[in-house]
Motif scaffolding. Structure first.
Motif, PDB file in Angstrom:
ATOM      1  N   GLU A   1       0.810  -1.222   0.000  1.00 20.08           N
ATOM      2  CA  GLU A   1       0.000   0.000   0.000  1.00 20.08           C
ATOM      3  C   GLU A   1       0.842   1.269   0.000  1.00 20.08           C
ATOM      4  O   GLU A   1       0.340   2.364  -0.313  1.00 20.08           O
ATOM      5  CB  GLU A   1      -0.941   0.011   1.215  1.00 20.08           C
ATOM      6  CG  GLU A   1      -0.252  -0.013   2.556  1.00 20.08           C
ATOM      7  CD  GLU A   1       0.068  -1.433   3.027  1.00 20.08           C
ATOM      8  OE1 GLU A   1       0.408  -1.591   4.209  1.00 20.08           O
ATOM      9  OE2 GLU A   1      -0.018  -2.369   2.201  1.00 20.08           O
ATOM     10  N   ASN A   2       2.143   1.141   0.333  1.00 19.81           N
ATOM     11  CA  ASN A   2       3.053   2.293   0.290  1.00 19.81           C
ATOM     12  C   ASN A   2       3.804   2.379  -1.032  1.00 19.81           C
ATOM     13  O   ASN A   2       4.787   3.116  -1.144  1.00 19.81           O
ATOM     14  CB  ASN A   2       4.044   2.223   1.463  1.00 19.81           C
ATOM     15  CG  ASN A   2       3.343   2.302   2.810  1.00 19.81           C
ATOM     16  OD1 ASN A   2       2.428   3.097   2.989  1.00 19.81           O
ATOM     17  ND2 ASN A   2       3.768   1.462   3.742  1.00 19.81           N
ATOM     18  N   ASN A   3       3.358   1.575  -2.000  1.00 18.86           N
ATOM     19  CA  ASN A   3       3.941   1.570  -3.341  1.00 18.86           C
ATOM     20  C   ASN A   3       5.382   1.054  -3.364  1.00 18.86           C
ATOM     21  O   ASN A   3       6.162   1.413  -4.232  1.00 18.86           O
ATOM     22  CB  ASN A   3       3.881   2.974  -3.962  1.00 18.86           C
ATOM     23  CG  ASN A   3       3.814   2.917  -5.484  1.00 18.86           C
ATOM     24  OD1 ASN A   3       3.235   1.991  -6.052  1.00 18.86           O
ATOM     25  ND2 ASN A   3       4.410   3.892  -6.138  1.00 18.86           N
ATOM     26  N   LYS A   4       5.724   0.220  -2.408  1.00 20.85           N
ATOM     27  CA  LYS A   4       7.056  -0.385  -2.368  1.00 20.85           C
ATOM     28  C   LYS A   4       6.968  -1.828  -2.862  1.00 20.85           C
ATOM     29  O   LYS A   4       6.073  -2.577  -2.461  1.00 20.85           O
ATOM     30  CB  LYS A   4       7.625  -0.341  -0.956  1.00 20.85           C
ATOM     31  CG  LYS A   4       7.946   1.066  -0.467  1.00 20.85           C
ATOM     32  CD  LYS A   4       8.585   1.029   0.921  1.00 20.85           C
ATOM     33  CE  LYS A   4       8.949   2.438   1.389  1.00 20.85           C
ATOM     34  NZ  LYS A   4       9.560   2.420   2.751  1.00 20.85           N
ATOM     35  N   THR A   5       7.909  -2.203  -3.721  1.00 20.73           N
ATOM     36  CA  THR A   5       7.915  -3.548  -4.297  1.00 20.73           C
ATOM     37  C   THR A   5       8.889  -4.451  -3.552  1.00 20.73           C
ATOM     38  O   THR A   5      10.004  -4.046  -3.223  1.00 20.73           O
ATOM     39  CB  THR A   5       8.308  -3.499  -5.786  1.00 20.73           C
ATOM     40  OG1 THR A   5       7.391  -2.668  -6.498  1.00 20.73           O
ATOM     41  CG2 THR A   5       8.287  -4.893  -6.396  1.00 20.73           C
TER      42      THR A   5
ATOM     43  N   ASP B   1      -4.203  -7.841  -7.837  1.00 21.11           N
ATOM     44  CA  ASP B   1      -3.910  -6.740  -8.747  1.00 21.11           C
ATOM     45  C   ASP B   1      -2.617  -6.014  -8.380  1.00 21.11           C
ATOM     46  O   ASP B   1      -2.137  -5.178  -9.145  1.00 21.11           O
ATOM     47  CB  ASP B   1      -5.074  -5.749  -8.796  1.00 21.11           C
ATOM     48  CG  ASP B   1      -5.355  -5.112  -7.445  1.00 21.11           C
ATOM     49  OD1 ASP B   1      -5.237  -5.810  -6.418  1.00 21.11           O
ATOM     50  OD2 ASP B   1      -5.686  -3.913  -7.409  1.00 21.11           O
ATOM     51  N   ARG B   2      -2.040  -6.336  -7.200  1.00 18.21           N
ATOM     52  CA  ARG B   2      -0.771  -5.732  -6.804  1.00 18.21           C
ATOM     53  C   ARG B   2       0.422  -6.653  -7.063  1.00 18.21           C
ATOM     54  O   ARG B   2       1.553  -6.304  -6.756  1.00 18.21           O
ATOM     55  CB  ARG B   2      -0.804  -5.341  -5.328  1.00 18.21           C
ATOM     56  CG  ARG B   2      -1.706  -4.154  -5.036  1.00 18.21           C
ATOM     57  CD  ARG B   2      -1.676  -3.791  -3.570  1.00 18.21           C
ATOM     58  NE  ARG B   2      -2.425  -2.562  -3.317  1.00 18.21           N
ATOM     59  CZ  ARG B   2      -2.695  -2.103  -2.090  1.00 18.21           C
ATOM     60  NH1 ARG B   2      -2.267  -2.778  -1.034  1.00 18.21           N
ATOM     61  NH2 ARG B   2      -3.381  -0.991  -1.940  1.00 18.21           N
TER      62      ARG B   2
END
Length: 216
Positions: free
Chosen positions: A150-154, A189-190
């Motif tokens: 959710e913090n856009n970290k992969t 979807d993530r």
């Protein structure tokens, strides 16, 4: 009864009796009748009945109402956001239509053409992973996934797939995460990249309900 025997690896006389609303004595008699007719039914003491590996029944014919129910379900599936799930289901429905009599086939096609659920055709598809996840889940293969939180970290995770849950907007994978050493939820979807690994894991010995009871 033959159809029920094909749906599970093992099935008990009690479950068959409950299914058909008869006594277990009736089930024992019917099983014996099938055996005398040449159906290779095996009995596992204390566990139930199973069909011999490799035995094939004649093609199953669907009633008109059963076929209609499957066609209606197809329209619901089209609302789903996972492209692989939609593809697999529609291909399965095509096989169902193939075994219908011509008159039933025409009715099924008419029903499919005349049935719609609001906004079910052009909805955005935001994942294409369910087929791979289902395969890994049922065969107990590890999966490697690249996941955006959710913090856009992969991050890359090695997971043991346990269950799939459908919400109104997304599919969620429940899996044992080896990085966190705990069960975690992953939105499909993530997941930006996914690979089913050749290594297997030991099956988690609990049902989905037992999981909820334990962790929630």
């Amino acid at each position: 009864m033959l159809t029920q025997l094909q749906t599970k690896r093992l099935i008990t006389a009690r479950s068959l009796a409950d299914k058909f609303n008869v006594t277990t004595r009736t089930i024992y008699r019917d099983i014996k009748t099938l055996e005398q007719a040449g159906v290779p039914i095996l009995t596992e003491e204390g566990k139930g009945y199973t069909l011999m590996e490799g035995y094939k029944m004649p093609p199953v014919m669907f009633s008109e109402s059963q076929a209609n129910a499957l066609i209606l379900a197809e329209q619901l599936v089209l609302k789903n956001k996972d492209a692989s799930f939609i593809r697999d289901y529609t291909e399965a429905i095509d096989k169902v239509k193939a075994v219908l009599r011509q008159s039933e086939k025409e009715k099924a096609n008419l029903l499919a053409d005349r049935t719609r659920f609001e906004q079910n055709i052009n909805r955005e598809r935001n994942s294409n992973n369910i087929s791979q996840v289902q395969y890994a889940l049922t065969n107990f293969y590890l999966m490697s996934i690249d996941y955006i939180n959710e913090n856009n970290k992969t991050s890359n995770r090695i997971v043991e797939p346990f269950a799939l849950i459908s919400t109104t907007e997304n599919w969620l994978l429940i899996a044992w995460c080896r990085l966190r050493n705990a069960f975690r939820y992953f939105r499909l979807d993530r997941i930006t990249k996914m690979k089913v690994l050749p290594e297997k894991f030991e099956q988690h010995k609990m049902t989905l309900q037992e999981y909820f009871d334990k962790f929630y």
